[in-house]
Design a protein around this motif. Structure first.
Motif, PDB file in Angstrom:
ATOM      1  N   GLU A   1       6.794  38.860  12.509  1.00  0.00           N
ATOM      2  CA  GLU A   1       6.128  37.593  12.843  1.00  0.00           C
ATOM      3  C   GLU A   1       6.738  36.913  14.063  1.00  0.00           C
ATOM      4  OE1 GLU A   1       4.514  35.245   9.880  1.00  0.00           O
ATOM      5  OE2 GLU A   1       5.039  36.563   8.201  1.00  0.00           O
TER       6      GLU A   1
ATOM      7  N   VAL B   1       9.267  44.933  -4.893  1.00  0.00           N
ATOM      8  CA  VAL B   1       8.719  44.441  -3.615  1.00  0.00           C
ATOM      9  C   VAL B   1       8.037  45.514  -2.788  1.00  0.00           C
ATOM     10  CG1 VAL B   1       9.716  42.301  -2.832  1.00  0.00           C
ATOM     11  CG2 VAL B   1      11.172  44.303  -2.975  1.00  0.00           C
TER      12      VAL B   1
ATOM     13  N   PRO C   1      -0.998  38.897   2.663  1.00  0.00           N
ATOM     14  CA  PRO C   1      -0.646  37.537   2.249  1.00  0.00           C
ATOM     15  C   PRO C   1       0.865  37.317   2.217  1.00  0.00           C
ATOM     16  CG  PRO C   1      -2.032  38.627   0.611  1.00  0.00           C
ATOM     17  CD  PRO C   1      -1.709  39.647   1.639  1.00  0.00           C
TER      18      PRO C   1
ATOM     19  N   SER D   1       3.896  39.411   0.304  1.00  0.00           N
ATOM     20  CA  SER D   1       3.380  40.733  -0.064  1.00  0.00           C
ATOM     21  C   SER D   1       4.382  41.844   0.238  1.00  0.00           C
ATOM     22  CB  SER D   1       2.058  40.997   0.650  1.00  0.00           C
ATOM     23  OG  SER D   1       2.220  40.872   2.049  1.00  0.00           O
ATOM     24  N   GLY D   2       5.430  41.537   0.993  1.00  0.00           N
ATOM     25  CA  GLY D   2       6.457  42.555   1.255  1.00  0.00           C
ATOM     26  C   GLY D   2       6.457  43.083   2.674  1.00  0.00           C
TER      27      GLY D   2
ATOM     28  N   PHE E   1      13.906  43.857  -5.672  1.00  0.00           N
ATOM     29  CA  PHE E   1      14.895  42.773  -5.615  1.00  0.00           C
ATOM     30  C   PHE E   1      15.119  42.349  -7.065  1.00  0.00           C
ATOM     31  CE2 PHE E   1      13.469  41.757  -1.148  1.00  0.00           C
ATOM     32  CZ  PHE E   1      14.693  41.988  -0.565  1.00  0.00           C
TER      33      PHE E   1
HETATM   34  N1  LIG Z   1      16.759  38.736  -0.433  1.00  0.00           N
HETATM   35  C1  LIG Z   1      15.819  38.605  -1.386  1.00  0.00           C
HETATM   36  N2  LIG Z   1      16.160  38.486  -2.679  1.00  0.00           N
HETATM   37  C2  LIG Z   1      15.236  38.371  -3.642  1.00  0.00           C
HETATM   38  N3  LIG Z   1      13.903  38.367  -3.422  1.00  0.00           N
HETATM   39  C3  LIG Z   1      13.485  38.468  -2.137  1.00  0.00           C
HETATM   40  C4  LIG Z   1      14.414  38.594  -1.053  1.00  0.00           C
HETATM   41  N4  LIG Z   1      13.712  38.678   0.094  1.00  0.00           N
HETATM   42  C5  LIG Z   1      12.421  38.620  -0.250  1.00  0.00           C
HETATM   43  N5  LIG Z   1      12.255  38.494  -1.578  1.00  0.00           N
HETATM   44  C6  LIG Z   1      10.993  38.447  -2.312  1.00  0.00           C
HETATM   45  O1  LIG Z   1      10.310  39.653  -2.052  1.00  0.00           O
HETATM   46  C7  LIG Z   1       8.926  39.435  -1.886  1.00  0.00           C
HETATM   47  C8  LIG Z   1       8.481  39.989  -0.553  1.00  0.00           C
HETATM   48  O2  LIG Z   1       9.093  39.230   0.490  1.00  0.00           O
HETATM   49  P1  LIG Z   1       8.788  39.442   2.007  1.00  0.00           P
HETATM   50  O3  LIG Z   1       9.657  38.522   2.757  1.00  0.00           O
HETATM   51  O4  LIG Z   1       8.891  40.885   2.339  1.00  0.00           O
HETATM   52  O5  LIG Z   1       7.283  38.997   2.127  1.00  0.00           O
HETATM   53  P2  LIG Z   1       6.383  38.774   3.409  1.00  0.00           P
HETATM   54  O6  LIG Z   1       5.161  39.582   3.203  1.00  0.00           O
HETATM   55  O7  LIG Z   1       7.174  39.023   4.627  1.00  0.00           O
HETATM   56  O8  LIG Z   1       6.004  37.240   3.313  1.00  0.00           O
HETATM   57  P3  LIG Z   1       5.825  36.145   4.444  1.00  0.00           P
HETATM   58  O9  LIG Z   1       4.463  36.344   5.028  1.00  0.00           O
HETATM   59  O10 LIG Z   1       5.923  34.855   3.714  1.00  0.00           O
HETATM   60  O11 LIG Z   1       6.922  36.355   5.445  1.00  0.00           O
HETATM   61  C9  LIG Z   1       8.712  37.943  -2.039  1.00  0.00           C
HETATM   62  O12 LIG Z   1       8.272  37.713  -3.344  1.00  0.00           O
HETATM   63  C10 LIG Z   1      10.069  37.359  -1.817  1.00  0.00           C
HETATM   64  O13 LIG Z   1      10.225  36.172  -2.543  1.00  0.00           O
END
Ligand SMILES: Nc1ncnc2c1ncn2[C@@H]1O[C@H](COP(=O)(O)OP(=O)(O)OP(=O)(O)O)[C@@H](O)[C@H]1O
Ligand SMILES: [Mg+2]
Lengths: 229, 244
Positions: free
Chosen positions: B162, B16, B35, B38-39, B11
């Motif tokens: 989730e 990511v 966590p 984490s992506g 991103f």
């Molecule tokens: N559309 C986007 N534009 C920019 N950055 C993004 C975007 N979507 C997610 N991110 C960033 O990418 C990283 C991974 O996000 P992601 O949503 O996949 O995490 P996650 O593991 O699902 O977290 P959570 O448990 O909080 O849902 C994070 O740092 C988030 O801020």
């Protein structure tokens, strides 16, 4: 005050010379507003969709058009159409047509902003859910986004319609016999009762606009997604 | 069924997904945990290209996601996706939420689509809600409808991001039960969740992610008893006893 002049000309105020001559007065005002609104609805929808198109050139053209129109007073657009359209399409074009075109161009530009904001206001999750099931972008727009967006836009649309009814009064400047023009004629003929005449048409404008505003409130309530549980 | 090979995603400057390699076999249930940030969401959203990838190879049900000739809408129809926030269509009844895609995409006759939708509603335990609007349902009920909607296209794969995180605790069980039944029916599933009970009981494999990297892939018994990576140990400790 003497409202006799109003009663004497009542049918003239409401329908002009109709049915012996062309429609005028309140009837023409409503006709101009309804036709122009219906066209603006279509125009606004198309312009709004184009202005969020994924094609940059398309987006640029429609946004420029919207900006230009929004930067002009309505009266200017009416003048332009009044002189331009007959030059393009021949002198036979009735003035009311040029006014409808002007109102449509003008209101479409404002309507397109309402449409754009309405579409942008639908949460991203809705689109994601729809495309996840395999719907195309077009189907998603048609069955998921627009139905919700249009519903949210109803109050703004009615606002536009109310503005439109008031805006039709500018048609008097190019000699279209809508309510304001009729009032001016009657006033010029009698020269005695401007207060009564213009008070009367003010009341009429108010009643029409008020009625539509109430209608929108009622619609909004009826269209709420859930009747009480 | 789903094969990641050296997949990367950014991103902007944020890396990511970093060299993801993962193979999910037909009928397998894979839980993804890790966590926040984490992506995990990004990982499963790449599978139906809600998020495009920039590098590597991702093949889903035999279709290459980076191949321009892949018909993405066709692929998406084969994959059900369930969101944390349900994302039901608020202007449509429960029944129409479920029948929209089959009717518009597969051209299933409405009567037949409704019969199939009713069968799905039976399956998630909500047949009496067919004419309700989403706003009239509890969170748990909405999520079960969302699962039914995801199943309406008879997908080969179901993805869950989730699915219980937005629910009140007393509603989590009903949704997990539906997912468990689905897993037992042989559905290929990828589930992002912090419900470790579900992971232990239902999943075949657990993927642990941090900072866009898959740090550990293991069978649940192994993962819970004997996590290899320090970050995984720390994560499990936090999630199993969040007060410490
Ligand atoms: N559309 C986007 N534009 C920019 N950055 C993004 C975007 N979507 C997610 N991110 C960033 O990418 C990283 C991974 O996000 P992601 O949503 O996949 O995490 P996650 O593991 O699902 O977290 P959570 O448990 O909080 O849902 C994070 O740092 C988030 O801020
Ligand atoms: Mg997430």
């Amino acid at each position: 005050m003497d409202f006799q002049v109003v009663w004497d000309n009542l049918s003239y105020f409401f329908v002009g010379r109709y049915p012996k001559g062309p429609l005028g007065g309140v009837g023409l005002t409503l006709y101009l507003a309804v036709v122009a609104l219906a066209l603006s609805f279509v125009g606004g929808l198309i312009l709004g969709l184009l202005s969020i198109s994924r094609n940059r050139a398309v987006r640029w053209v429609s946004s420029s058009f919207i900006q230009i129109i929004r930067g002009m007073p309505l009266l200017m657009v009416i003048f332009w159409m009044f002189f331009l359209l007959p030059a393009l399409f021949g002198k036979g074009m009735p003035a009311s047509m040029t006014v409808i075109t002007a109102l449509t161009l003008f209101t479409s530009a404002y309507m397109s902003e309402i449409v754009r904001a309405g579409i942008m206001g639908i949460p991203k999750g809705q689109t994601e859910a729809a495309v996840s099931t395999g719907l195309t972008h077009r189907q998603t727009m048609l069955y998921v986004v627009l139905p919700q967006a249009l519903r949210n836009m109803i109050p703004s649309f009615v606002n536009q319609f109310v503005s439109m009814i008031k805006d039709t009064s500018l048609a008097f400047i190019v000699g279209v016999a809508e309510l304001t023009q009729i009032a001016t004629q009657v006033n010029n003929r009698t020269m005695m009762y401007p207060t009564e005449i213009f008070l009367f048409i003010a009341v009429i404008y108010f009643v029409i606009c008020f009625a539509f505003t109430e209608l929108s409130r009622w619609l909004e309530r009826r269209l709420a997604y859930t009747k009480s549980i | 069924m789903i094969r990641f090979e050296g997949v990367h995603k950014w991103f902007g400057a944020l890396h990511v997904l970093n060299d993801i390699n993962l193979h999910v076999k037909p009928g397998e249930v894979v839980v993804v945990c890790g966590p926040s940030g984490s992506g995990k969401s990004t990982l499963i959203r790449t599978i139906n290209r809600l998020e495009p990838i920039q590098e590597g190879k991702l093949v889903v049900d035999g279709m290459d996601l980076l191949d321009k000739r892949t018909d993405i809408n066709k692929l998406r129809a084969e994959i059900g996706f369930v969101f944390q926030q349900f994302n039901l269509y608020p202007h449509l009844t429960v029944l129409k939420n479920i029948t929209l895609a089959p009717i518009k995409i597969r051209k299933v006759p409405p009567k037949e689509a409704e019969a199939q939708a009713m069968a799905l509603l039976e399956r998630v335990g909500l047949p009496e809600k067919r004419d309700a609007h989403p706003a009239q349902l509890s969170g748990g009920q909405q999520q079960r409808v969302a699962i039914a909607r995801g199943l309406a296209m008879k997908p080969k794969i179901m993805l869950f991001d989730e699915p219980t995180s937005a629910l009140d605790p007393e509603m989590i069980g009903e949704v997990l039960q539906v997912m468990k039944d689905l897993a037992e029916s042989g559905m290929t599933m990828m589930v992002v969740t912090h419900e470790m009970g579900f992971a232990r009981e239902v999943s075949d494999r657990i993927v642990f992610m941090d900072h866009g990297v898959i740090l550990e892939t293991a069978e649940p018994e192994e993962f819970f008893k004997n996590p290899k990576h320090d970050r995984a140990k720390q994560f499990l400790k936090q999630i199993l006893s969040p007060m410490h």
